[in-house]
Design a protein around this motif. Structure first.
Motif, PDB file in Angstrom:
ATOM      1  N   SER A 271      56.788   3.557 100.722  1.00 38.22           N
ATOM      2  CA  SER A 271      58.125   3.158 101.177  1.00 38.22           C
ATOM      3  C   SER A 271      58.722   2.223 100.130  1.00 38.22           C
ATOM      4  CB  SER A 271      58.048   2.452 102.538  1.00 38.22           C
ATOM      5  OG  SER A 271      59.339   2.065 102.956  1.00 38.22           O
ATOM      6  N   ILE A 272      59.906   2.598  99.612  1.00 39.39           N
ATOM      7  CA  ILE A 272      60.567   1.758  98.611  1.00 39.39           C
ATOM      8  C   ILE A 272      62.044   1.636  98.956  1.00 39.39           C
ATOM      9  CG2 ILE A 272      58.961   2.435  96.774  1.00 39.39           C
ATOM     10  CD1 ILE A 272      61.144   4.259  95.694  1.00 39.39           C
ATOM     11  N   LYS A 273      62.664   0.652  98.357  1.00 41.59           N
ATOM     12  CA  LYS A 273      64.092   0.442  98.582  1.00 41.59           C
ATOM     13  C   LYS A 273      64.891   1.140  97.483  1.00 41.59           C
ATOM     14  CE  LYS A 273      63.709  -3.921 101.075  1.00 41.59           C
ATOM     15  NZ  LYS A 273      64.131  -5.336 101.144  1.00 41.59           N
ATOM     16  N   VAL A 274      66.165   1.367  97.799  1.00 43.52           N
ATOM     17  CA  VAL A 274      67.070   2.003  96.842  1.00 43.52           C
ATOM     18  C   VAL A 274      67.107   1.159  95.550  1.00 43.52           C
ATOM     19  CG1 VAL A 274      69.456   2.680  96.363  1.00 43.52           C
ATOM     20  CG2 VAL A 274      68.477   3.080  98.626  1.00 43.52           C
ATOM     21  N   GLY A 275      66.964   1.845  94.414  1.00 44.32           N
ATOM     22  CA  GLY A 275      67.021   1.177  93.121  1.00 44.32           C
ATOM     23  C   GLY A 275      65.694   0.598  92.664  1.00 44.32           C
ATOM     24  N   LYS A 276      64.677   0.656  93.534  1.00 45.74           N
ATOM     25  CA  LYS A 276      63.366   0.122  93.160  1.00 45.74           C
ATOM     26  C   LYS A 276      62.487   1.220  92.539  1.00 45.74           C
ATOM     27  CE  LYS A 276      64.122  -4.071  94.575  1.00 45.74           C
ATOM     28  NZ  LYS A 276      64.156  -5.176  93.592  1.00 45.74           N
ATOM     29  N   THR A 277      61.455   0.766  91.835  1.00 47.14           N
ATOM     30  CA  THR A 277      60.530   1.684  91.162  1.00 47.14           C
ATOM     31  C   THR A 277      59.098   1.372  91.579  1.00 47.14           C
ATOM     32  OG1 THR A 277      61.974   1.844  89.220  1.00 47.14           O
ATOM     33  CG2 THR A 277      59.688   2.492  88.922  1.00 47.14           C
ATOM     34  N   VAL A 278      58.309   2.473  91.730  1.00 46.01           N
ATOM     35  CA  VAL A 278      56.895   2.305  92.053  1.00 46.01           C
ATOM     36  C   VAL A 278      56.095   3.369  91.276  1.00 46.01           C
ATOM     37  CG1 VAL A 278      56.966   3.844  94.063  1.00 46.01           C
ATOM     38  CG2 VAL A 278      55.198   2.069  93.908  1.00 46.01           C
ATOM     39  N   LEU A 279      54.911   3.004  90.856  1.00 42.63           N
ATOM     40  CA  LEU A 279      54.070   3.931  90.077  1.00 42.63           C
ATOM     41  C   LEU A 279      53.031   4.580  90.991  1.00 42.63           C
ATOM     42  CD1 LEU A 279      53.321   5.118  87.278  1.00 42.63           C
ATOM     43  CD2 LEU A 279      51.719   3.189  87.037  1.00 42.63           C
TER      44      LEU A 279
END
Length: 335
Positions: A271-279
């Motif tokens: 689960s991530i927010k708009v504009g965020k990045t996750v690997l």
């Protein structure tokens, strides 16, 4: 009558006969002048092919004889009584003077020829030396009945060319001796009968060939695995293929299994927010990098490294795929 006695008698006749021409017996003189006795140094002779000898002829009229042979192909004679043995058989050598003649029976023996081996077995590319002996010490010639199978040189060296049978013949003075040559089919052993690989991996097969001839390599499915002329296999994609090594019609095989890899993601749900990045990390058993994709690029995108960026609120699936194996991670994008 011995040879010495014959010669002495001939000499005696040569001395006496001239005096008889002055005798009162004219009829006898006329008869003796038309008939001559001939004495030979030999009346029977046995020779080998190539032998030579002289026959000495003495005529009572002291004239030189004319020489003939009943078979010049067996034994010839020249003007001087020189006899030459040519081939196996019998010839009558005759000396003639006026109405008189004498003969010598000449027997020419068959040349005995022996060879050191009556049969041999060799591999393709292998050479072996044969030897032959002639009773006359005459030169020996060599011949192969099938040069495509095995050749033989002027020294008797045989070279195997391909599997099969041929006859090597040694010849001298019309006599022959043979050796049966078998060029064997090779035996082939591979160091591996089955190999398991992942896409992109390679391994080299080694073939032990009894003839030391390099095999011809072939794959039945180039889309699964290919093989180089030196026996190196490279996996192309998951599946099964058969690699074949062939020498002179003899083949052996190796089964190649290209497995699908296992892929383990660092997370099944993110689960991530708009504009965020996750690997998102992927561990692939083949060691290859997976191919990344997204089900909804309007919600979330992913690059070639597995880096996910939230675009707008919603849900998307991120996929990692490698050679037939595909896994996914559910991504929820929130504001």
């Amino acid at each position: 009558m011995t040879r010495i006695k014959k010669i002495l008698l001939s000499i005696l006749l040569c001395i006496i006969l001239p005096f008889l021409t002055f005798s009162e017996h004219s009829k006898y003189v006329q008869a003796s002048s038309s008939f001559s006795l001939i004495f030979l140094s030999s009346y029977k002779k046995t020779l080998n092919i190539g032998d030579e000898f002289y026959i000495i002829a003495i005529a009572t009229n002291a004239k030189l004889p004319k020489w003939t042979s009943s078979s010049s192909r067996v034994a010839s004679v020249n003007t001087y009584g020189k006899v030459t043995a040519k081939k196996e058989g019998t010839a009558i050598i005759t000396a003639k003077v006026n109405n008189g003649e004498a003969s010598c029976k000449v027997t020419v023996k068959k040349t005995e020829l022996s060879i050191n081996k009556s049969s041999i077995s060799i591999e393709r590319g292998e050479s072996i030396l044969l030897s032959a002996t002639s009773s006359t010490k005459s030169p020996i010639s060599w011949k192969s009945s099938h040069n495509s199978i095995a050749t033989v040189d002027d020294n008797g060296t045989i070279l195997g060319k391909k599997p099969g049978e041929t006859t090597i013949t040694a010849s001298s003075d019309g006599s022959k001796a043979t050796c049966k040559v078998t060029v064997k089919y090779p035996t082939i052993k591979l160091d591996k009968n089955k190999v398991t690989l992942y896409r992109g991996q390679s391994i080299k097969l080694r073939a032990d060939v009894s003839s030391k001839v390099e095999p011809t390599w072939k794959t039945n499915k180039k889309s699964v695995a290919i093989i180089n002329p030196d026996g190196r296999i490279t996996a192309i994609k998951n599946g099964r293929a058969t690699i074949t090594a062939t020498v002179d019609g003899v083949s052996v095989t190796c089964e190649v299994v290209v497995n699908k890899p296992d892929i383990a993601l660092s997370s099944d749900e993110i689960s991530i927010k708009v504009g965020k990045t996750v690997l998102l990390n992927a561990k692939v058993s083949s060691g290859n990098n997976p191919e990344w994709s997204t089900s909804n690029p309007n919600v979330a995108t992913v690059d070639s490294e597995g880096r996910i960026i939230g675009i707008k609120k919603g849900r998307a699936y991120i996929y990692a795929k490698e050679d037939g194996t595909k896994v996914r991670c559910t991504v929820y994008v929130t504001e």
